[in-house]
Design a protein around this motif. Structure first.
Motif, PDB file in Angstrom:
ATOM      1  N   GLU A  19     -38.156  20.442   0.617  1.00 34.45           N
ATOM      2  CA  GLU A  19     -39.566  20.259   0.294  1.00 34.45           C
ATOM      3  C   GLU A  19     -40.463  20.766   1.420  1.00 34.45           C
ATOM      4  OE1 GLU A  19     -42.269  16.571  -1.343  1.00 34.45           O
ATOM      5  OE2 GLU A  19     -40.108  16.353  -1.248  1.00 34.45           O
ATOM      6  N   VAL A  20     -40.090  20.410   2.605  1.00 32.50           N
ATOM      7  CA  VAL A  20     -40.856  20.860   3.767  1.00 32.50           C
ATOM      8  C   VAL A  20     -40.861  22.376   3.842  1.00 32.50           C
ATOM      9  CG1 VAL A  20     -40.901  20.898   6.287  1.00 32.50           C
ATOM     10  CG2 VAL A  20     -40.434  18.750   5.081  1.00 32.50           C
ATOM     11  N   LEU A  21     -39.708  22.918   3.629  1.00 30.98           N
ATOM     12  CA  LEU A  21     -39.595  24.371   3.709  1.00 30.98           C
ATOM     13  C   LEU A  21     -40.434  25.050   2.629  1.00 30.98           C
ATOM     14  CD1 LEU A  21     -38.338  26.813   5.028  1.00 30.98           C
ATOM     15  CD2 LEU A  21     -36.274  26.457   3.666  1.00 30.98           C
ATOM     16  N   ILE A  22     -40.354  24.522   1.445  1.00 29.70           N
ATOM     17  CA  ILE A  22     -41.135  25.099   0.345  1.00 29.70           C
ATOM     18  C   ILE A  22     -42.624  25.013   0.645  1.00 29.70           C
ATOM     19  CG2 ILE A  22     -41.794  24.747  -2.065  1.00 29.70           C
ATOM     20  CD1 ILE A  22     -38.853  23.898  -2.565  1.00 29.70           C
ATOM     21  N   ASN A  23     -43.025  23.878   1.144  1.00 29.87           N
ATOM     22  CA  ASN A  23     -44.440  23.717   1.481  1.00 29.87           C
ATOM     23  C   ASN A  23     -44.878  24.720   2.543  1.00 29.87           C
ATOM     24  OD1 ASN A  23     -44.964  21.668  -0.331  1.00 29.87           O
ATOM     25  ND2 ASN A  23     -44.372  20.058   1.109  1.00 29.87           N
ATOM     26  N   HIS A  24     -44.006  24.926   3.487  1.00 27.24           N
ATOM     27  CA  HIS A  24     -44.332  25.884   4.535  1.00 27.24           C
ATOM     28  C   HIS A  24     -44.491  27.286   3.964  1.00 27.24           C
ATOM     29  CE1 HIS A  24     -43.543  28.696   7.879  1.00 27.24           C
ATOM     30  NE2 HIS A  24     -44.153  27.795   8.614  1.00 27.24           N
ATOM     31  N   VAL A  25     -43.590  27.635   3.078  1.00 27.93           N
ATOM     32  CA  VAL A  25     -43.673  28.975   2.486  1.00 27.93           C
ATOM     33  C   VAL A  25     -44.927  29.096   1.626  1.00 27.93           C
ATOM     34  CG1 VAL A  25     -42.560  30.559   0.882  1.00 27.93           C
ATOM     35  CG2 VAL A  25     -41.190  29.354   2.578  1.00 27.93           C
ATOM     36  N   LYS A  26     -45.254  28.014   0.941  1.00 30.07           N
ATOM     37  CA  LYS A  26     -46.470  28.042   0.136  1.00 30.07           C
ATOM     38  C   LYS A  26     -47.693  28.311   1.003  1.00 30.07           C
ATOM     39  CE  LYS A  26     -45.239  25.018  -3.765  1.00 30.07           C
ATOM     40  NZ  LYS A  26     -45.319  23.617  -4.248  1.00 30.07           N
TER      41      LYS A  26
END
Length: 296
Positions: A19-26
DNA sequence: AAAACGACCAACCGCGCTCAT
DNA sequence: GATGAGCGCGGTTGGTCGTTT
């Protein structure tokens, strides 16, 4: 304590990390991987973050989908052309990562090697009866052939590749030897991209005929071809397990739409008259004429 | 039912390339 | 031009799951 915070975490990813990673990419796009750890968002290396994103979290990945027959053929052809340039090959396979291709190829090579090894093993060796199970187990490897997608039912949930547009689930009926059928060239991105590569014009599979000297195979494939000359044997292998062999011999098309089976989670129902039983009834000494492979 | 085995897959590692400084 | 950080790629490893005996 403080050291714990700097510790680099390894191993399987947790959902929270994803989730953290996805948010960062977003927020920032798929870059600056190292900054994720620098910001203290994750105790993962940038490298690890990138890998996770590329291989698992990226949109439109075909996670859990077995390679279709078409995909397999693409991989084989491109591997013959490019070698182990998995990233490059993966660009021709939407929804697949270099890791996917690499793993697929590796598995396939092992399978092929084992098949050939088994088939090349003189029947005399079986006289020892030391490992009867081995032999029995090898043979069904052939009728793994049409079932590359078989297990998709267990793992396929997210085969939501953007380009897969299968209107209706194909009926998963094994059509063992329809070599007269023509493989439809339905590879979505494949052709367009291939057009850029001169030597790839031969790739659309339907054109592959019995004698196509311009076909390029890897040395390994050529070696296999040189050692297995019984066309009937190849027919049994079908177009999947030894597609480069099958291509040479104008084998049949994909047996069914793998994406469909993947999407609907259907499990192939194997006809009792498919290659599987064929091999069960196959005389064990049929392979005696095949020379053993030199150890690589 | 349990052990053995194989297939598959996720993740790590090392190397090389690119690019900014 | 040298250097170091960041990144991408290919090879490898280890774990899990399914199948077979």
């Amino acid at each position: 304590m403080e050291g714990k915070r700097d510790e680099i975490r390894k191993g399987p990813w947790k959902a929270e990390e994803d989730e953290v990673l996805i948010n960062h990419v977003k927020k920032y796009g798929a870059r600056d991987w190292s900054s994720i750890r620098a910001k203290g968002l994750l105790q993962r290396t940038g490298k690890s973050c990138r890998l996770r994103w590329v291989n698992k979290l990226r949109p439109n990945l075909k996670n859990g989908c077995k390679f279709s027959v078409e995909e397999e053929r693409v991989v084989i052809e491109l591997q013959a052309q490019f070698g182990n340039k998995w990233a490059k090959i993966a660009t021709y396979l939407p929804g697949r990562t270099d890791n996917d291709v690499k793993n697929f190829w590796s598995s396939r090579q092992k399978r092929l090697a084992r098949i050939l090894q088994t088939s090349a093993t003189p029947s005399s060796s079986s006289s020892s009866n030391s490992k009867p199970r081995k032999v029995k187990k090898e043979v069904p490897a052939f009728h793994d052939v049409p079932t590359l997608q078989e297990e998709s039912s267990t793992k396929a949930q997210s085969c939501s590749s953007s380009y897969i547009d299968t209107p209706e689930p194909a009926s998963i009926v094994p059509l063992p030897f329809h070599s007269d059928l023509v493989v439809k060239n339905e590879l979505p991105c494949y052709d367009a991209n291939l057009a850029q590569v001169e030597t790839q014009t031969q790739i659309p599979f339907p054109q592959i005929s019995q004698h196509q000297p311009e076909l390029t195979f890897s040395p390994e494939s050529q070696e296999l071809l040189a050692r297995l000359e019984d066309p009937f044997l190849f027919n049994v292998f079908g177009a999947v397990d030894a597609p480069e062999l099958g291509a040479q011999l104008s084998l049949g098309p994909p047996l069914f739409d793998p994406f469909s089976s993947c999407l609907n989670g259907a499990r192939e129902v194997r006809s009792p008259t498919t290659r599987g039983t064929f091999f069960d009834d196959f005389p064990s000494d049929v392979f005696d004429n095949i020379e053993p492979l030199p150890s690589p």
